[in-house]
Write an enzyme that holds these catalytic residues in place. Structure first.
Site, PDB file in Angstrom:
ATOM      1  CB  THR A 143      -0.914  -0.019   1.259  1.00 54.04           C
ATOM      2  OG1 THR A 143      -1.439   1.284   1.475  1.00 54.04           O
ATOM      3  CG2 THR A 143      -0.152  -0.410   2.529  1.00 54.04           C
ATOM      4  CG  ASP A 144      -1.297   4.916  -0.872  1.00 55.22           C
ATOM      5  OD1 ASP A 144      -1.787   4.208   0.042  1.00 55.22           O
ATOM      6  OD2 ASP A 144      -1.963   5.794  -1.460  1.00 55.22           O
ATOM      7  CD  GLU A 145      -3.317   3.582   4.379  1.00 52.49           C
ATOM      8  OE1 GLU A 145      -3.132   3.629   5.602  1.00 52.49           O
ATOM      9  OE2 GLU A 145      -4.423   3.409   3.857  1.00 52.49           O
ATOM     10  CE1 TYR A 163      -3.356  -2.475   6.040  1.00 49.97           C
ATOM     11  CE2 TYR A 163      -3.206  -0.146   5.480  1.00 49.97           C
ATOM     12  CZ  TYR A 163      -3.314  -1.459   5.091  1.00 49.97           C
ATOM     13  OH  TYR A 163      -3.380  -1.789   3.752  1.00 49.97           O
ATOM     14  CE  LYS A 178      -0.183  -4.585   3.200  1.00 49.07           C
ATOM     15  NZ  LYS A 178      -0.674  -5.931   2.762  1.00 49.07           N
TER      16      LYS A 178
END
Ligand SMILES: NC(=O)c1ccc[n+]([C@@H]2O[C@H](COP(=O)([O-])OP(=O)(O)OC[C@H]3O[C@@H](n4cnc5c(N)ncnc54)[C@H](O)[C@@H]3O)[C@@H](O)[C@H]2O)c1
Length: 329
Positions: free
Chosen positions: A126-128, A150, A154
């Site tokens: 993810t971009d997060e 979260y 990741k």
């Protein structure tokens, strides 16, 4: 020759779209869907392919090493690893399931896949992991700066994957995608949550001033990108996937009100969540240039398709409610 793809988390939102995408487009393919069926996994998402002889569902929890090992009783050529705990708000309430599924689960899968020998392991990220990008776009080499449990889980699993490439020459490739939207998304996430509230004429609660920006990508475009990476992505590499078009959350809420014929007076602001990233934005030049991918569904069109899908699938909402009440939520 037939190839077997192990998809983890295939009963969830993106995984179920990806499985349908594979089975519709590839004749010589077998798909094994390994999913623990947590609250966000819904067998109804795969009703359409349930009877396809090329599809097999295995209920398996990746945090259990024995269950992971058993998956390799099948001869597996590719792994596309979606399974994860995915909701930031839940990770703030209780981080442990995120560490278990996202970090330990990925470790178990890497270990067993390494022993079994697979052609390629595509890790869906993810971009997060970059945290907030106040201006411009993050490249694949941008520093990791996750701001919630979260995104930290990741980022951890991404690093584990890369370490397996460097240490064991294990053929792993990572994709990092921006926010997805489309049919079948569990209604804890912004767009289906707002659609459900608008259906009931309930207020849309936006964190802070609602000006946080996200780059929204239609789920089908994400699946096409993953297929490009599965077939032609270089191992040890990271590929960004996104539309390169950021939209403020407030704007998303306004457009949904407009599409559903509801008043924008339903939009309300609540206290911001801790560690809330203001903006995510990815540079996606690499996948466009090297793998010839580009998004095909503009946000306006994708949002309309999405609203229409949720309005025309009451049985899907019912399945969510039924599963919730079975769990006692
Ligand atoms: N939704 C997005 O906008 C987005 C954007 C970028 C990346 N991603 C990544 O894509 C992947 C899929 O996201 P999603 O939105 O489809 O999530 P989702 O929550 O809809 O689905 C997750 C699936 O994983 C399964 N799962 C969870 N823990 C498991 C475990 N321990 N063992 C086996 N199965 C387990 C669940 O049952 C569920 O079916 C995730 O890895 C997520 O980080 C999502």
């Amino acid at each position: 020759m037939k190839q077997t793809v192990l998809v983890t988390g295939g009963a969830g939102f993106i995984g179920s779209h990806y499985i349908r995408h594979l089975l519709h487009r590839e004749e010589a393919i077998e798909v094994i869907n390994a999913d623990a069926l947590t609250y966000s996994g819904n067998p109804l998402n795969l009703e359409e392919v349930e009877k396809d002889p090329r599809y097999r569902f295995v209920r398996a929890d990746l945090t259990d090493r024995r269950q992971v090992r058993e998956l390799f009783g099948y001869k597996i050529d590719f792994i596309v690893h979606f399974a994860a705990e995915t909701h930031v708000d839940q990770s703030i309430k209780s981080a442990e399931p995120f560490i278990r599924s996202n970090v330990l689960g990925t470790f178990n899968l890497l270990e067993e896949a390494r022993r079994a020998g697979v052609q390629k392991f595509v890790h869906i990220s993810t971009d997060e992991v970059y945290g907030s990008i106040p201006a411009g776009k993050a490249g694949e080499d941008a520093p990791l700066a996750p701001s919630n449990p979260y995104s930290a889980s990741k980022a951890s699993s991404d690093l584990l994957c890369l370490s397996y490439f460097h240490t064991y020459h294990f053929p792993v490739v990572i994709t990092r995608c921006t926010n997805n939207y489309g049919p079948n998304q569990y209604p804890e996430k912004l767009i289906p949550r707002f659609i459900r509230r608008l259906l009931r004429s309930e207020p849309l609660l936006l964190y802070g001033d609602g000006r946080q920006e996200r780059d929204w990508l239609y789920v089908g475009d994400h699946c096409r990108a993953i297929e490009k990476v599965r077939k032609a992505g270089k191992c040890g590499e990271i590929y960004h996937i996104g539309a390169e078009h950021t939209v403020a959350n407030l704007e998303v809420a306004r457009r949904l009100c407009e599409l559903m014929g509801k008043s924008t007076s339903l939009i309300q602001f609540v206290e911001d969540r801790p560690g809330h990233d203001f903006r995510y934005s990815l540079d996606t030049d690499k996948i466009r240039r090297e793998l010839n991918w580009e998004p095909s569904v503009p946000f306006r069109e994708g949002l309309e398709k999405t609203v229409n899908w949720y309005l025309s699938h009451p049985e899907w909402w019912e399945s969510i409610e039924r599963r919730r009440s079975e769990r006692g939520d």
